[in-house]
Design an enzyme around this catalytic site. Sequence first.
Site, PDB file in Angstrom:
ATOM      1  N   GLU A 277      31.077  35.731  35.322  1.00  0.00           N
ATOM      2  CA  GLU A 277      31.636  37.247  34.813  1.00  0.00           C
ATOM      3  C   GLU A 277      32.534  37.221  33.510  1.00  0.00           C
ATOM      4  O   GLU A 277      32.837  38.184  32.988  1.00  0.00           O
ATOM      5  CB  GLU A 277      32.992  38.452  35.718  1.00  0.00           C
ATOM      6  CG  GLU A 277      32.821  39.434  35.968  1.00  0.00           C
ATOM      7  CD  GLU A 277      33.344  40.237  37.098  1.00  0.00           C
ATOM      8  OE1 GLU A 277      32.511  41.195  37.510  1.00  0.00           O
ATOM      9  OE2 GLU A 277      34.853  38.745  37.345  1.00  0.00           O
ATOM     10  N   GLU A 280      30.149  36.574  31.024  1.00  0.00           N
ATOM     11  CA  GLU A 280      29.480  38.095  30.333  1.00  0.00           C
ATOM     12  C   GLU A 280      30.661  39.281  29.645  1.00  0.00           C
ATOM     13  O   GLU A 280      29.699  39.869  28.958  1.00  0.00           O
ATOM     14  CB  GLU A 280      28.419  39.284  32.111  1.00  0.00           C
ATOM     15  CG  GLU A 280      28.377  40.219  31.788  1.00  0.00           C
ATOM     16  CD  GLU A 280      27.906  40.916  33.260  1.00  0.00           C
ATOM     17  OE1 GLU A 280      27.448  42.623  33.059  1.00  0.00           O
ATOM     18  OE2 GLU A 280      28.676  40.373  34.067  1.00  0.00           O
ATOM     19  N   CYS A 297      32.372  43.179  42.484  1.00  0.00           N
ATOM     20  CA  CYS A 297      32.526  42.551  43.144  1.00  0.00           C
ATOM     21  C   CYS A 297      33.159  42.952  45.011  1.00  0.00           C
ATOM     22  O   CYS A 297      32.433  42.535  46.433  1.00  0.00           O
ATOM     23  CB  CYS A 297      34.353  41.629  43.795  1.00  0.00           C
ATOM     24  SG  CYS A 297      33.707  40.432  42.243  1.00  0.00           S
ATOM     25  N   SER A 317      28.955  45.041  36.207  1.00  0.00           N
ATOM     26  CA  SER A 317      28.614  43.640  35.720  1.00  0.00           C
ATOM     27  C   SER A 317      27.580  43.170  36.722  1.00  0.00           C
ATOM     28  O   SER A 317      27.425  43.889  37.192  1.00  0.00           O
ATOM     29  CB  SER A 317      30.104  43.083  36.211  1.00  0.00           C
ATOM     30  OG  SER A 317      29.261  41.323  36.061  1.00  0.00           O
ATOM     31  N   LYS A 356      30.794  44.923  53.069  1.00  0.00           N
ATOM     32  CA  LYS A 356      29.999  44.000  53.268  1.00  0.00           C
ATOM     33  C   LYS A 356      28.623  44.148  54.024  1.00  0.00           C
ATOM     34  O   LYS A 356      27.601  43.443  53.706  1.00  0.00           O
ATOM     35  CB  LYS A 356      30.346  42.831  53.779  1.00  0.00           C
ATOM     36  CG  LYS A 356      31.153  42.327  52.144  1.00  0.00           C
ATOM     37  CD  LYS A 356      31.222  41.966  51.427  1.00  0.00           C
ATOM     38  CE  LYS A 356      31.788  41.682  50.322  1.00  0.00           C
ATOM     39  NZ  LYS A 356      31.292  41.335  49.102  1.00  0.00           N
ATOM     40  N   GLU A 359      25.772  46.349  52.537  1.00  0.00           N
ATOM     41  CA  GLU A 359      25.318  45.409  51.208  1.00  0.00           C
ATOM     42  C   GLU A 359      24.577  44.005  51.683  1.00  0.00           C
ATOM     43  O   GLU A 359      23.714  44.148  50.769  1.00  0.00           O
ATOM     44  CB  GLU A 359      27.086  43.799  50.580  1.00  0.00           C
ATOM     45  CG  GLU A 359      26.217  43.599  49.675  1.00  0.00           C
ATOM     46  CD  GLU A 359      27.646  42.796  48.358  1.00  0.00           C
ATOM     47  OE1 GLU A 359      28.415  42.743  47.133  1.00  0.00           O
ATOM     48  OE2 GLU A 359      28.944  42.367  49.319  1.00  0.00           O
ATOM     49  N   GLU A 364      18.315  44.913  47.745  1.00  0.00           N
ATOM     50  CA  GLU A 364      18.474  43.581  45.954  1.00  0.00           C
ATOM     51  C   GLU A 364      18.738  42.091  46.455  1.00  0.00           C
ATOM     52  O   GLU A 364      19.335  41.298  45.427  1.00  0.00           O
ATOM     53  CB  GLU A 364      19.087  44.501  44.744  1.00  0.00           C
ATOM     54  CG  GLU A 364      18.550  45.753  44.666  1.00  0.00           C
ATOM     55  CD  GLU A 364      18.928  46.745  45.247  1.00  0.00           C
ATOM     56  OE1 GLU A 364      19.227  47.840  45.002  1.00  0.00           O
ATOM     57  OE2 GLU A 364      19.652  46.260  46.238  1.00  0.00           O
ATOM     58  N   CYS A 501      41.202  43.277  49.024  1.00  0.00           N
ATOM     59  CA  CYS A 501      40.558  43.380  50.211  1.00  0.00           C
ATOM     60  C   CYS A 501      41.775  42.515  51.554  1.00  0.00           C
ATOM     61  O   CYS A 501      40.832  42.434  53.418  1.00  0.00           O
ATOM     62  CB  CYS A 501      39.768  41.723  50.257  1.00  0.00           C
ATOM     63  SG  CYS A 501      38.639  41.751  48.916  1.00  0.00           S
TER      64      CYS A 501
END
Length: 578
Positions: A277, A280, A297, A317, A356, A359, A364, A501
């Site tokens: 990151e 990037e 994230c 990102s 999560k 996710e 993907e 979190c």
Amino acid sequence: MKVEINNQIVNIKEGQTILSAIKSIGLNVPTLCHINDLFPSGACRMCVVEVEGAKNLLPSCSLEASEGMKIKTHSPRVLNARRTILELLLANHPDDCLYCDKNGQCELRNLAEELGIRQRKYKTQQIEHHIDSSSPSIIRDPSKCILCGRCVRVCEEIQTVSSIDFIERGSKTFVAPAFNDGLNITSCVNCGQCVMVCPTGALTEHNNIKEVLNALNDPDKHVIIQHAPAISVTIGEFFNFEPGADVCGQMTGALKQIGFDKVFDTSFTADLTIMEEASELVYRIKNGGKLPMLTSCSPGWIKFVEHFYPEFIPNLSTCKSPQQMLGALIKNYYAEKEKIDPSNIFSVSIMPCTAKKFEANRQEMMSHGNPDIDVSLTTRELAKLFKMLNINLKTFKPEEADNPMGERTSAGKIFGVTGGVMEAAIRTAHYFITGRELETLEVKPVRDLKGIKEASLNIDNIIVNVAVVNGLGNARKVLEDIKSGKKNYHFIEVMTCPGGCISGGGQPYGLNTEEVQFRMKALYDIDNNENIRVSHKNESVKKLYNEYLGEPLGEKSHSLLHTRYIDRRKNKELIIHE
């Protein structure tokens, strides 16, 4: 002002509600609809109190106290009213407490016990609702809903997603998505903040413990587990440790005893995320790339952008989250290194987040036709798994996570708190640009639990404007400011849940600000007390690049560690949990 509460004179500030005044002296009045810091709705009436001179009982959550007011919080009249309210709620509530996921933590049941309700006084015709299990993250059971409205308010007022609301009228009213559709085809971002505030079992996360146990009992499966940075400073609360106690070593030892073949630390790939990151970000700044760059994230935040602000997808990102990076490495790098067929690896994550689970189900996020993460458990599920297997963390000696993906720096560990990703990225981006470390590694402007934090950094005469945002309502404000030209940033960290979190949708039920602050302090104490505090000094990460990935943003790392996103306004991707 002075008021009298249960014959005790109390000094309070002008403008305080009666409920606030009562709480200030350590007394408790039950509430079912109230949410701190939100305008009171006064919907449930459980908080009624008796005020001398008033004809009716008054809702303490929505009424301001006045000079000389005399208040009774538990008079016979008040207790009788609360019992009646509760008996009416229970009249249409299922009697399946034994099987309910909220058993032992249900506010409705606890109030019934507190008020001595031991039988059903009123009988009504039960209204039947179907259970919505279409979402991979959240199960919705309207039959257990008491219409307190907490979930609706959190979703609308704090997260500004508004995927659920009251539908129908009168006695047929219930909470659901528009047209009573499944959550999987709504704008729900799976953040789980509705689950956190629900007082009953009407909203819970998908329980995946059975799949994990099946994998552990399968001799053909190589079962690997990873744990997120926030887990070790939270899980102890379920085992009578002080809030914020870091029990990482004991937890690792317990996971190994249960039978996991490897225990990895997600903070390792938090460091790896920073390498990718930060590279990037530096590339975008130096080469005129799309700015501001937005962190990737937090999966709830990603889905929020895909639904509501798809024009900002190029700003995200392309880095996968640390969970997914480690999942990809386990089924590629680790599988090759250990000569294990990836289809025989069962990869588990422990996350403070219900999103999560969503996710891990994204198309993907797959390798060799299989998901990189097979099952994601919340902190609550891990506690249930430990208790099911008679695991008491206090009896375990600390053990280290396994290599090659167990080493971490404290920069990776502070990912668990809002501002942690930004601080870790700044430390490494400064090194990438200047070739030297920051003189002071603490970036204090991005710390604390404030909803929106800003800072301007001078890195070798390059001015970098950054922002740190937690909570999707705050994220919406920032994106609107960018669109209108009011704000100009280079880099923005966004965490879906207020506080990051450490107060994610998979953490202990309730929004206990004091406990969240203890968890935050614990993560920063870890950072202050360790020697290696920058991600680019993680030796295992360096070895990974030398042996396998090549370099940050290289061809190999891009294929494994980066991803793409969906404009969900145009292309609705349905992920149905079966």
